[in-house]
Write a protein that holds these residues in place. Structure first.
Motif, PDB file in Angstrom:
ATOM      1  N   UNK A  40       4.855   6.928  16.243  1.00 48.07           N
ATOM      2  CA  UNK A  40       4.296   7.573  15.411  1.00 48.07           C
ATOM      3  C   UNK A  40       4.186   7.893  13.850  1.00 48.07           C
ATOM      4  N   UNK A  41       4.977   7.521  13.262  1.00 49.75           N
ATOM      5  CA  UNK A  41       5.267   6.984  11.714  1.00 49.75           C
ATOM      6  C   UNK A  41       4.002   5.944  11.438  1.00 49.75           C
ATOM      7  N   UNK A  42       3.332   6.721   9.429  1.00 54.68           N
ATOM      8  CA  UNK A  42       3.222   5.993   9.697  1.00 54.68           C
ATOM      9  C   UNK A  42       1.684   6.330   9.230  1.00 54.68           C
ATOM     10  N   UNK A  43       1.121   7.167   9.967  1.00 55.14           N
ATOM     11  CA  UNK A  43       0.158   7.719   9.869  1.00 55.14           C
ATOM     12  C   UNK A  43      -0.762   7.696   9.084  1.00 55.14           C
ATOM     13  N   UNK A  44      -0.084   8.026   7.369  1.00 54.58           N
ATOM     14  CA  UNK A  44      -1.416   8.503   6.540  1.00 54.58           C
ATOM     15  C   UNK A  44      -1.396   6.835   6.118  1.00 54.58           C
ATOM     16  N   UNK A  45      -0.143   6.274   6.096  1.00 53.32           N
ATOM     17  CA  UNK A  45      -0.545   4.768   5.683  1.00 53.32           C
ATOM     18  C   UNK A  45      -1.391   4.284   6.033  1.00 53.32           C
ATOM     19  N   UNK A  46      -1.305   3.927   7.278  1.00 53.79           N
ATOM     20  CA  UNK A  46      -2.273   3.058   7.573  1.00 53.79           C
ATOM     21  C   UNK A  46      -3.823   4.008   8.081  1.00 53.79           C
ATOM     22  N   UNK A  47      -3.990   4.776   7.426  1.00 56.94           N
ATOM     23  CA  UNK A  47      -5.445   6.201   7.651  1.00 56.94           C
ATOM     24  C   UNK A  47      -6.098   5.570   6.498  1.00 56.94           C
ATOM     25  N   UNK A  48      -4.913   4.706   5.286  1.00 57.68           N
ATOM     26  CA  UNK A  48      -5.604   4.823   4.269  1.00 57.68           C
ATOM     27  C   UNK A  48      -6.844   4.053   3.983  1.00 57.68           C
ATOM     28  N   UNK A  49      -7.936   4.135   2.626  1.00 56.31           N
ATOM     29  CA  UNK A  49      -8.912   3.367   2.795  1.00 56.31           C
ATOM     30  C   UNK A  49      -8.407   2.075   1.360  1.00 56.31           C
ATOM     31  N   UNK A  50      -8.866   1.333   0.620  1.00 61.04           N
ATOM     32  CA  UNK A  50      -8.075   0.487  -0.325  1.00 61.04           C
ATOM     33  C   UNK A  50      -8.616   1.314  -1.443  1.00 61.04           C
ATOM     34  N   UNK A  51      -9.150   2.497  -2.088  1.00 60.72           N
ATOM     35  CA  UNK A  51      -9.092   3.036  -3.311  1.00 60.72           C
ATOM     36  C   UNK A  51      -8.385   4.237  -3.217  1.00 60.72           C
ATOM     37  N   UNK A  52      -7.871   4.904  -2.170  1.00 56.90           N
ATOM     38  CA  UNK A  52      -7.128   5.806  -2.097  1.00 56.90           C
ATOM     39  C   UNK A  52      -5.410   4.775  -1.794  1.00 56.90           C
ATOM     40  N   UNK A  53      -5.328   4.150  -1.152  1.00 56.96           N
ATOM     41  CA  UNK A  53      -3.801   2.464  -1.477  1.00 56.96           C
ATOM     42  C   UNK A  53      -4.056   3.029  -3.197  1.00 56.96           C
ATOM     43  N   UNK A  54      -4.740   2.131  -3.871  1.00 57.37           N
ATOM     44  CA  UNK A  54      -4.883   1.779  -5.147  1.00 57.37           C
ATOM     45  C   UNK A  54      -4.218   3.193  -5.895  1.00 57.37           C
ATOM     46  N   UNK A  55      -4.831   4.435  -5.764  1.00 64.05           N
ATOM     47  CA  UNK A  55      -4.729   5.477  -6.415  1.00 64.05           C
ATOM     48  C   UNK A  55      -3.211   5.928  -6.204  1.00 64.05           C
ATOM     49  N   UNK A  56      -2.861   5.886  -5.112  1.00 66.95           N
ATOM     50  CA  UNK A  56      -1.461   6.065  -4.444  1.00 66.95           C
ATOM     51  C   UNK A  56      -0.528   5.126  -5.297  1.00 66.95           C
ATOM     52  N   UNK A  57      -0.782   4.218  -5.946  1.00 60.08           N
ATOM     53  CA  UNK A  57       0.006   3.255  -6.746  1.00 60.08           C
ATOM     54  C   UNK A  57       0.284   3.168  -7.794  1.00 60.08           C
ATOM     55  N   UNK A  58      -1.358   3.529  -8.279  1.00 59.24           N
ATOM     56  CA  UNK A  58      -1.175   4.182  -9.431  1.00 59.24           C
ATOM     57  C   UNK A  58      -0.245   5.301  -9.718  1.00 59.24           C
ATOM     58  N   UNK A  59      -0.636   6.816  -8.926  1.00 62.14           N
ATOM     59  CA  UNK A  59      -0.665   8.088  -9.415  1.00 62.14           C
ATOM     60  C   UNK A  59       1.216   8.847  -8.699  1.00 62.14           C
ATOM     61  N   UNK A  60       1.470   7.856  -7.816  1.00 58.18           N
ATOM     62  CA  UNK A  60       2.351   8.179  -7.108  1.00 58.18           C
ATOM     63  C   UNK A  60       4.251   8.219  -7.551  1.00 58.18           C
ATOM     64  N   UNK A  61       4.544   9.344  -7.965  1.00 54.69           N
ATOM     65  CA  UNK A  61       5.817   9.300  -8.422  1.00 54.69           C
ATOM     66  C   UNK A  61       7.685   8.288  -7.726  1.00 54.69           C
ATOM     67  N   UNK A  62       6.997   7.673  -6.725  1.00 58.02           N
ATOM     68  CA  UNK A  62       7.770   6.836  -5.970  1.00 58.02           C
ATOM     69  C   UNK A  62       7.619   5.167  -6.329  1.00 58.02           C
ATOM     70  N   UNK A  63       9.343   5.163  -6.277  1.00 58.41           N
ATOM     71  CA  UNK A  63       9.209   3.656  -6.990  1.00 58.41           C
ATOM     72  C   UNK A  63       8.963   2.909  -5.889  1.00 58.41           C
ATOM     73  N   UNK A  64       7.713   2.345  -5.943  1.00 57.32           N
ATOM     74  CA  UNK A  64       7.515   1.332  -3.776  1.00 57.32           C
ATOM     75  C   UNK A  64       7.315  -0.020  -4.499  1.00 57.32           C
ATOM     76  N   UNK A  65       8.455  -0.736  -3.274  1.00 57.96           N
ATOM     77  CA  UNK A  65       9.022  -1.585  -3.323  1.00 57.96           C
ATOM     78  C   UNK A  65       8.118  -3.044  -2.576  1.00 57.96           C
ATOM     79  N   UNK A  66       7.286  -4.099  -2.354  1.00 55.82           N
ATOM     80  CA  UNK A  66       7.163  -5.160  -1.838  1.00 55.82           C
ATOM     81  C   UNK A  66       7.847  -5.514  -1.601  1.00 55.82           C
ATOM     82  N   UNK A  67       8.229  -6.128   0.145  1.00 54.36           N
ATOM     83  CA  UNK A  67       8.991  -6.799   0.413  1.00 54.36           C
ATOM     84  C   UNK A  67       8.054  -8.263   0.744  1.00 54.36           C
ATOM     85  N   UNK A  68       8.936  -9.036  -0.385  1.00 53.46           N
ATOM     86  CA  UNK A  68       8.238 -10.766   0.101  1.00 53.46           C
ATOM     87  C   UNK A  68       9.047 -11.610  -0.050  1.00 53.46           C
TER      88      UNK A  68
END
Length: 161
Positions: A40-68
């Motif tokens: 039941x986790x990550x419903x908001x994440x999987x429902x984002x499209x490209x624009x919403x994902x881009x906007x989230x990375x541009x505007x969120x105060x979150x310190x988001x890191x990719x794991x590589x």
């Protein structure tokens, strides 16, 4: 400025995500839709499209890191400012990267970053009931259970003395 940090595992790094990462991030999320939402986790994440994902990375105060791993995106770890110096922590990995110690290494590196760069004193995380893998990651990285709610358990890790 790019922030990339090595973890304790060879070839595994975390790097601050930027809007240019949105397409690769979205593709990984969509490929792992069933894995990410099985509790039941990550419903908001999987429902984002490209624009919403881009906007989230541009505007969120979150310190988001990719794991590589070896330069390939396999998940994400993040710090969410709640009441700095107190932060929330979120994390997920692609199914193929789970169970290899990658999440624990990424969380440890993120916590070091939080302490050193953000002067974080406390980090909290919530885990949906049934997600035993995420509970194990948090416990391995020094988090303790502090509250039990109807749908999730809250964990805490003190960083400051």
């Amino acid at each position: 400025m790019t922030v990339e940090l090595a973890t304790s595992l060879p070839g595994v790094t975390i790097r601050r995500l930027v809007p240019a990462d949105a397409g690769v991030l979205l593709a990984l999320v969509q490929k792992n839709r069933a894995h990410l939402t099985r509790h039941g986790d990550f419903a908001e994440l999987v429902d984002r499209d490209l624009d919403a994902t881009t906007q989230h990375l541009e505007t969120s105060p979150e310190h988001a890191f990719g794991v590589f791993t070896e330069g390939s995106l396999v998940g994400a770890v993040s710090l969410i400012p709640v009441e700095p110096p107190r932060y929330g922590c979120g994390f997920w990995l692609a199914e193929r990267a789970s169970g290899l110690g990658i999440a624990s290494a990424a969380i440890r590196t993120l916590l070091d970053y939080a302490r050193r760069e953000l002067s974080a004193s406390d980090v909290f995380a919530g885990v949906t009931h049934g997600n035993v893998e995420s509970v194990a990651v948090l416990e391995r990285t020094g988090f303790r259970r502090i509250d039990h709610f109807e749908t999730y358990t809250r964990f805490h890790r003190r960083l400051a003395e």
